[in-house]
Design a protein around this motif. Structure first.
Motif, mmCIF file in Angstrom:
data_model
loop_
_atom_site.group_PDB
_atom_site.id
_atom_site.type_symbol
_atom_site.label_atom_id
_atom_site.label_comp_id
_atom_site.label_asym_id
_atom_site.label_seq_id
_atom_site.Cartn_x
_atom_site.Cartn_y
_atom_site.Cartn_z
ATOM 1 N N PRO A 75 0.806 -1.229 0.000
ATOM 2 C CA PRO A 75 0.000 0.000 0.000
ATOM 3 C C PRO A 75 0.839 1.279 0.000
ATOM 4 O O PRO A 75 0.462 2.270 -0.628
ATOM 5 C CB PRO A 75 -0.823 -0.120 1.287
ATOM 6 C CG PRO A 75 -0.915 -1.586 1.540
ATOM 7 C CD PRO A 75 0.387 -2.157 1.077
ATOM 8 N N GLU A 76 1.984 1.252 0.689
ATOM 9 C CA GLU A 76 2.817 2.459 0.757
ATOM 10 C C GLU A 76 3.345 2.849 -0.627
ATOM 11 O O GLU A 76 3.310 4.029 -1.006
ATOM 12 C CB GLU A 76 3.997 2.233 1.717
ATOM 13 C CG GLU A 76 3.594 2.012 3.166
ATOM 14 C CD GLU A 76 3.410 0.538 3.523
ATOM 15 O OE1 GLU A 76 3.380 0.212 4.725
ATOM 16 O OE2 GLU A 76 3.297 -0.290 2.589
ATOM 17 N N THR A 77 3.854 1.873 -1.387
ATOM 18 C CA THR A 77 4.382 2.211 -2.711
ATOM 19 C C THR A 77 3.255 2.532 -3.690
ATOM 20 O O THR A 77 3.432 3.340 -4.608
ATOM 21 C CB THR A 77 5.251 1.062 -3.269
ATOM 22 O OG1 THR A 77 4.538 -0.174 -3.181
ATOM 23 C CG2 THR A 77 6.557 0.962 -2.515
ATOM 24 N N GLN A 78 2.093 1.939 -3.476
ATOM 25 C CA GLN A 78 0.934 2.275 -4.325
ATOM 26 C C GLN A 78 0.550 3.741 -4.129
ATOM 27 O O GLN A 78 0.270 4.459 -5.110
ATOM 28 C CB GLN A 78 -0.238 1.356 -3.988
ATOM 29 C CG GLN A 78 -0.027 -0.096 -4.385
ATOM 30 C CD GLN A 78 -1.086 -1.025 -3.808
ATOM 31 O OE1 GLN A 78 -2.099 -0.579 -3.278
ATOM 32 N NE2 GLN A 78 -0.846 -2.329 -3.895
ATOM 33 N N ILE A 79 0.542 4.196 -2.889
ATOM 34 C CA ILE A 79 0.216 5.592 -2.602
ATOM 35 C C ILE A 79 1.258 6.516 -3.225
ATOM 36 O O ILE A 79 0.921 7.512 -3.875
ATOM 37 C CB ILE A 79 0.124 5.836 -1.082
ATOM 38 C CG1 ILE A 79 -1.067 5.089 -0.482
ATOM 39 C CG2 ILE A 79 0.024 7.341 -0.785
ATOM 40 C CD1 ILE A 79 -1.101 5.115 1.040
ATOM 41 N N MET A 80 2.546 6.184 -3.036
ATOM 42 C CA MET A 80 3.608 7.046 -3.543
ATOM 43 C C MET A 80 3.591 7.101 -5.069
ATOM 44 O O MET A 80 3.843 8.158 -5.666
ATOM 45 C CB MET A 80 4.960 6.547 -3.034
ATOM 46 C CG MET A 80 5.146 6.668 -1.526
ATOM 47 S SD MET A 80 4.970 8.348 -0.905
ATOM 48 C CE MET A 80 6.339 9.143 -1.726
ATOM 49 N N ARG A 81 3.299 5.986 -5.705
ATOM 50 C CA ARG A 81 3.245 5.959 -7.174
ATOM 51 C C ARG A 81 2.111 6.865 -7.678
ATOM 52 O O ARG A 81 2.300 7.652 -8.621
ATOM 53 C CB ARG A 81 3.048 4.532 -7.666
ATOM 54 C CG ARG A 81 2.994 4.386 -9.188
ATOM 55 C CD ARG A 81 2.934 2.918 -9.575
ATOM 56 N NE ARG A 81 2.928 2.743 -11.020
ATOM 57 C CZ ARG A 81 1.829 2.675 -11.763
ATOM 58 N NH1 ARG A 81 0.628 2.760 -11.187
ATOM 59 N NH2 ARG A 81 1.912 2.522 -13.070
ATOM 60 N N LYS A 82 0.943 6.768 -7.057
ATOM 61 C CA LYS A 82 -0.180 7.610 -7.470
ATOM 62 C C LYS A 82 0.139 9.092 -7.252
ATOM 63 O O LYS A 82 -0.207 9.946 -8.080
ATOM 64 C CB LYS A 82 -1.444 7.206 -6.702
ATOM 65 C CG LYS A 82 -2.016 5.855 -7.120
ATOM 66 C CD LYS A 82 -3.249 5.507 -6.310
ATOM 67 C CE LYS A 82 -3.811 4.149 -6.731
ATOM 68 N NZ LYS A 82 -4.992 3.774 -5.908
ATOM 69 N N LEU A 83 0.790 9.400 -6.139
ATOM 70 C CA LEU A 83 1.173 10.782 -5.868
ATOM 71 C C LEU A 83 2.134 11.304 -6.935
ATOM 72 O O LEU A 83 1.979 12.415 -7.441
ATOM 73 C CB LEU A 83 1.843 10.879 -4.498
ATOM 74 C CG LEU A 83 0.961 11.140 -3.286
ATOM 75 C CD1 LEU A 83 1.793 11.064 -2.010
ATOM 76 C CD2 LEU A 83 0.281 12.498 -3.386
ATOM 77 N N ALA A 84 3.132 10.493 -7.260
ATOM 78 C CA ALA A 84 4.129 10.910 -8.239
ATOM 79 C C ALA A 84 3.497 11.142 -9.612
ATOM 80 O O ALA A 84 3.831 12.099 -10.312
ATOM 81 C CB ALA A 84 5.239 9.863 -8.335
ATOM 82 N N ILE A 85 2.561 10.275 -9.999
ATOM 83 C CA ILE A 85 1.911 10.411 -11.302
ATOM 84 C C ILE A 85 1.004 11.632 -11.341
ATOM 85 O O ILE A 85 1.019 12.424 -12.291
ATOM 86 C CB ILE A 85 1.119 9.134 -11.638
ATOM 87 C CG1 ILE A 85 2.089 7.964 -11.882
ATOM 88 C CG2 ILE A 85 0.230 9.349 -12.863
ATOM 89 C CD1 ILE A 85 1.395 6.618 -12.042
ATOM 90 N N SER A 86 0.211 11.831 -10.288
ATOM 91 C CA SER A 86 -0.742 12.945 -10.286
ATOM 92 C C SER A 86 -0.043 14.283 -10.112
ATOM 93 O O SER A 86 -0.439 15.295 -10.714
ATOM 94 C CB SER A 86 -1.786 12.748 -9.187
ATOM 95 O OG SER A 86 -1.172 12.742 -7.901
ATOM 96 N N PHE A 87 1.010 14.329 -9.319
ATOM 97 C CA PHE A 87 1.725 15.570 -9.043
ATOM 98 C C PHE A 87 2.688 15.931 -10.175
ATOM 99 O O PHE A 87 2.931 17.103 -10.457
ATOM 100 C CB PHE A 87 2.483 15.430 -7.725
ATOM 101 C CG PHE A 87 3.132 16.683 -7.226
ATOM 102 C CD1 PHE A 87 2.441 17.870 -7.157
ATOM 103 C CD2 PHE A 87 4.451 16.662 -6.805
ATOM 104 C CE1 PHE A 87 3.044 19.029 -6.678
ATOM 105 C CE2 PHE A 87 5.067 17.806 -6.323
ATOM 106 C CZ PHE A 87 4.360 18.988 -6.266
ATOM 107 N N ASP A 88 3.228 14.924 -10.829
ATOM 108 C CA ASP A 88 4.109 15.112 -11.988
ATOM 109 C C ASP A 88 5.231 16.103 -11.682
ATOM 110 O O ASP A 88 5.362 17.147 -12.331
ATOM 111 C CB ASP A 88 3.282 15.589 -13.187
ATOM 112 C CG ASP A 88 4.075 15.569 -14.482
ATOM 113 O OD1 ASP A 88 5.066 14.820 -14.550
ATOM 114 O OD2 ASP A 88 3.702 16.315 -15.408
ATOM 115 N N PRO A 89 6.103 15.796 -10.726
ATOM 116 C CA PRO A 89 7.115 16.768 -10.297
ATOM 117 C C PRO A 89 8.216 16.974 -11.333
ATOM 118 O O PRO A 89 8.560 16.074 -12.092
ATOM 119 C CB PRO A 89 7.689 16.126 -9.036
ATOM 120 C CG PRO A 89 7.517 14.657 -9.259
ATOM 121 C CD PRO A 89 6.210 14.517 -9.986
#
Length: 253
Positions: free
Chosen positions: A228-242
């Motif tokens: 779950p932790e990496t799933q959350i971080m992956r979604k954040l990275a994709i949506s935030f697009d840093p």
């Protein structure tokens, strides 16, 4: 690029300003956890640290927002607190700004890209449970961004001018369940709450075993992004697009 240089100089100044910490040496037998109490004079508890960060956000609603994201599977759940810094909150979704994802490991800066417009930064700390100092650094950075703390010899006016063009997301504690295991006495625990090394649960080189591979310390999970932790971080990275992603860890020898 002058603003980029100033921003990175600021981040490096934050790291350099931290006090020195002694490191507890891990048991050579990594099949058994090593139990050592945490020095509460140096580190907050996870609950206290998150509460202090939320209180900081409450005091500075013009610059900071906070959300808690939860995920789970197969009876295992996790949650991650995410703080967003932006001097103009209504502009946090403006893709013209520079976006930076900051994660913290081994006190190394990993820069994924640089643009000459608005910076969007992603910062993540505490991916391994035992990396207590990284979450303290997250609190320090947020305190400086909100101007409750200051760095010596830093031109605040110039820094504020740079920060006008920056959106920063901060994950103070990526691995809360692993951190809880550390607080229960297993000071050298790096994995999450079900024994997976989150650093090796991403799709890049998943399952690759180096010569010094340790199945206890470096369990990659049953599949990429199984946790779950990496799933959350992956979604954040994709949506935030840093534009920039910085990961911070602390050493453990």
């Amino acid at each position: 690029m002058g603003g980029s240089f100033l921003l990175f100089s600021y981040l490096l100044s934050v790291f350099a300003s931290l006090p020195s910490f002694s490191v507890v040496k891990a048991d050579s037998d990594l099949t058994r956890p090593s139990f050592t109490p945490i020095n509460r004079d140096l580190y907050h508890s996870s609950d206290d640290l998150i509460e202090q960060i939320k209180s900081l956000v409450h005091r500075h609603p013009d610059k900071l927002t906070v959300e808690t994201i939860k995920a789970g599977n197969k009876g295992y759940t996790s949650e991650i607190t995410v703080v967003t810094y932006c001097q103009s909150r209504e502009e946090t979704d403006d893709k013209s700004k520079f976006r930076i994802l900051l994660l913290i490991y081994d006190l190394r800066l990993v820069i994924a890209g640089v643009l000459d417009r608005l910076f969007i930064v992603f910062q993540s700390f505490g991916q391994h449970g035992r990396e207590l100092i990284t979450s303290e650094l997250a609190l320090r950075i947020l305190s400086i961004l909100s101007e409750e703390q200051f760095l010596p010899k830093m031109d605040r006016a110039s820094l504020n001018g740079t920060l006008e063009n920056v959106v920063i997301k901060v994950v103070p504690m990526e691995n809360l369940n692993g951190r809880k295991l550390v607080e229960a006495g297993n000071l050298c625990e790096r994995r999450n709450g079900r024994g997976v090394d989150l650093n090796r649960n991403w799709s890049v080189d998943w399952g690759k075993k180096e010569k010094d591979y340790d199945p206890y310390e470096e369990n990659p999970g049953i599949a990429p992004f199984s946790e779950p932790e990496t799933q959350i971080m992956r979604k954040l990275a994709i949506s935030f697009d840093p534009h920039i992603w910085v990961n911070v860890h602390s050493g453990m020898e």
